[in-house]
Design a protein around this motif. Sequence first.
Motif, PDB file in Angstrom:
ATOM      1  N   ARG A   5      64.099  18.285   2.254  1.00  0.00           N
ATOM      2  CA  ARG A   5      62.636  18.351   2.239  1.00  0.00           C
ATOM      3  C   ARG A   5      62.034  16.964   2.444  1.00  0.00           C
ATOM      4  NH1 ARG A   5      63.683  23.147   2.119  1.00  0.00           N
ATOM      5  NH2 ARG A   5      63.322  24.606   0.448  1.00  0.00           N
ATOM      6  N   SER A   6      60.825  16.940   3.016  1.00  0.00           N
ATOM      7  CA  SER A   6      60.096  15.673   3.124  1.00  0.00           C
ATOM      8  C   SER A   6      59.231  15.504   1.872  1.00  0.00           C
ATOM      9  CB  SER A   6      59.211  15.671   4.374  1.00  0.00           C
ATOM     10  OG  SER A   6      58.171  16.622   4.221  1.00  0.00           O
ATOM     11  N   ILE A   7      58.711  14.299   1.688  1.00  0.00           N
ATOM     12  CA  ILE A   7      57.867  14.026   0.518  1.00  0.00           C
ATOM     13  C   ILE A   7      56.612  14.897   0.570  1.00  0.00           C
ATOM     14  CG2 ILE A   7      56.459  12.242  -0.606  1.00  0.00           C
ATOM     15  CD1 ILE A   7      59.377  11.798  -1.080  1.00  0.00           C
ATOM     16  N   GLU A   8      56.057  15.086   1.757  1.00  0.00           N
ATOM     17  CA  GLU A   8      54.848  15.915   1.888  1.00  0.00           C
ATOM     18  C   GLU A   8      55.120  17.358   1.461  1.00  0.00           C
ATOM     19  OE1 GLU A   8      56.038  14.049   4.533  1.00  0.00           O
ATOM     20  OE2 GLU A   8      54.703  12.368   4.116  1.00  0.00           O
ATOM     21  N   GLU A   9      56.273  17.908   1.886  1.00  0.00           N
ATOM     22  CA  GLU A   9      56.628  19.268   1.480  1.00  0.00           C
ATOM     23  C   GLU A   9      56.810  19.372  -0.028  1.00  0.00           C
ATOM     24  OE1 GLU A   9      59.264  21.469   4.765  1.00  0.00           O
ATOM     25  OE2 GLU A   9      60.082  19.515   4.139  1.00  0.00           O
ATOM     26  N   LEU A  10      57.411  18.371  -0.617  1.00  0.00           N
ATOM     27  CA  LEU A  10      57.624  18.377  -2.059  1.00  0.00           C
ATOM     28  C   LEU A  10      56.310  18.295  -2.826  1.00  0.00           C
ATOM     29  CD1 LEU A  10      60.752  16.065  -2.270  1.00  0.00           C
ATOM     30  CD2 LEU A  10      60.673  18.531  -2.624  1.00  0.00           C
ATOM     31  N   GLU A  11      55.372  17.484  -2.320  1.00  0.00           N
ATOM     32  CA  GLU A  11      54.059  17.387  -2.983  1.00  0.00           C
ATOM     33  C   GLU A  11      53.312  18.709  -2.889  1.00  0.00           C
ATOM     34  OE1 GLU A  11      52.158  14.023  -1.210  1.00  0.00           O
ATOM     35  OE2 GLU A  11      53.292  12.598  -2.433  1.00  0.00           O
ATOM     36  N   THR A  12      53.386  19.368  -1.728  1.00  0.00           N
ATOM     37  CA  THR A  12      52.733  20.670  -1.566  1.00  0.00           C
ATOM     38  C   THR A  12      53.343  21.697  -2.515  1.00  0.00           C
ATOM     39  OG1 THR A  12      52.354  20.167   0.762  1.00  0.00           O
ATOM     40  CG2 THR A  12      52.160  22.463   0.115  1.00  0.00           C
ATOM     41  N   GLN A  52      52.173  21.059  -6.087  1.00  0.00           N
ATOM     42  CA  GLN A  52      50.790  21.503  -6.335  1.00  0.00           C
ATOM     43  C   GLN A  52      50.720  23.025  -6.444  1.00  0.00           C
ATOM     44  OE1 GLN A  52      48.317  19.600  -7.246  1.00  0.00           O
ATOM     45  NE2 GLN A  52      49.737  17.880  -7.035  1.00  0.00           N
ATOM     46  N   ASP A  53      51.472  23.733  -5.611  1.00  0.00           N
ATOM     47  CA  ASP A  53      51.499  25.200  -5.687  1.00  0.00           C
ATOM     48  C   ASP A  53      52.037  25.672  -7.038  1.00  0.00           C
ATOM     49  OD1 ASP A  53      50.551  25.256  -3.105  1.00  0.00           O
ATOM     50  OD2 ASP A  53      52.501  25.720  -2.190  1.00  0.00           O
ATOM     51  N   ARG A  54      53.121  25.064  -7.501  1.00  0.00           N
ATOM     52  CA  ARG A  54      53.711  25.455  -8.782  1.00  0.00           C
ATOM     53  C   ARG A  54      52.791  25.111  -9.950  1.00  0.00           C
ATOM     54  NH1 ARG A  54      56.610  29.390  -8.328  1.00  0.00           N
ATOM     55  NH2 ARG A  54      57.260  28.976 -10.458  1.00  0.00           N
ATOM     56  N   LEU A  55      52.103  23.959  -9.864  1.00  0.00           N
ATOM     57  CA  LEU A  55      51.162  23.596 -10.923  1.00  0.00           C
ATOM     58  C   LEU A  55      49.988  24.564 -10.973  1.00  0.00           C
ATOM     59  CD1 LEU A  55      51.081  19.690 -10.671  1.00  0.00           C
ATOM     60  CD2 LEU A  55      52.015  21.076 -12.533  1.00  0.00           C
TER      61      LEU A  55
END
Length: 115
Positions: A89-96, A99-102
């Motif tokens: 995964r890229s950092i952008e995918e991980l941040e997205t 946020q979805d899980r939060l």
Amino acid sequence: MSDRSLRGMRLGAQSMETESGVEPAPRQRVEYRCEDGERVFVTFAAEADIPPVWISKTGKEALLVDGEKPDTSNDKPVRTHWDMLLERRSIEELETTLQDRLTILRERRGERAKS
């Protein structure tokens, strides 16, 4: 009662076999030395492969005297869970994803608070 006891022999404590004619396996005594000068002697069988490094009783690494220092440059670096995750995964995918899980977690907590 005394006529039934065995005299002059400890049962199970001594072997009745003799050591005559028995030859021990050929051995070799190998010396290792730590960086601080501590000497470590280890006995191996004559046909055994001698390791280039030995850990002493004090926990220090000792190198074989008159031996070559082992090459550890081809060892793989330790991969952590984070390293393997970044391979997929890229950092952008991980941040997205974070946020979805939060968002889902906050919605669940909001529902419990209302009940």
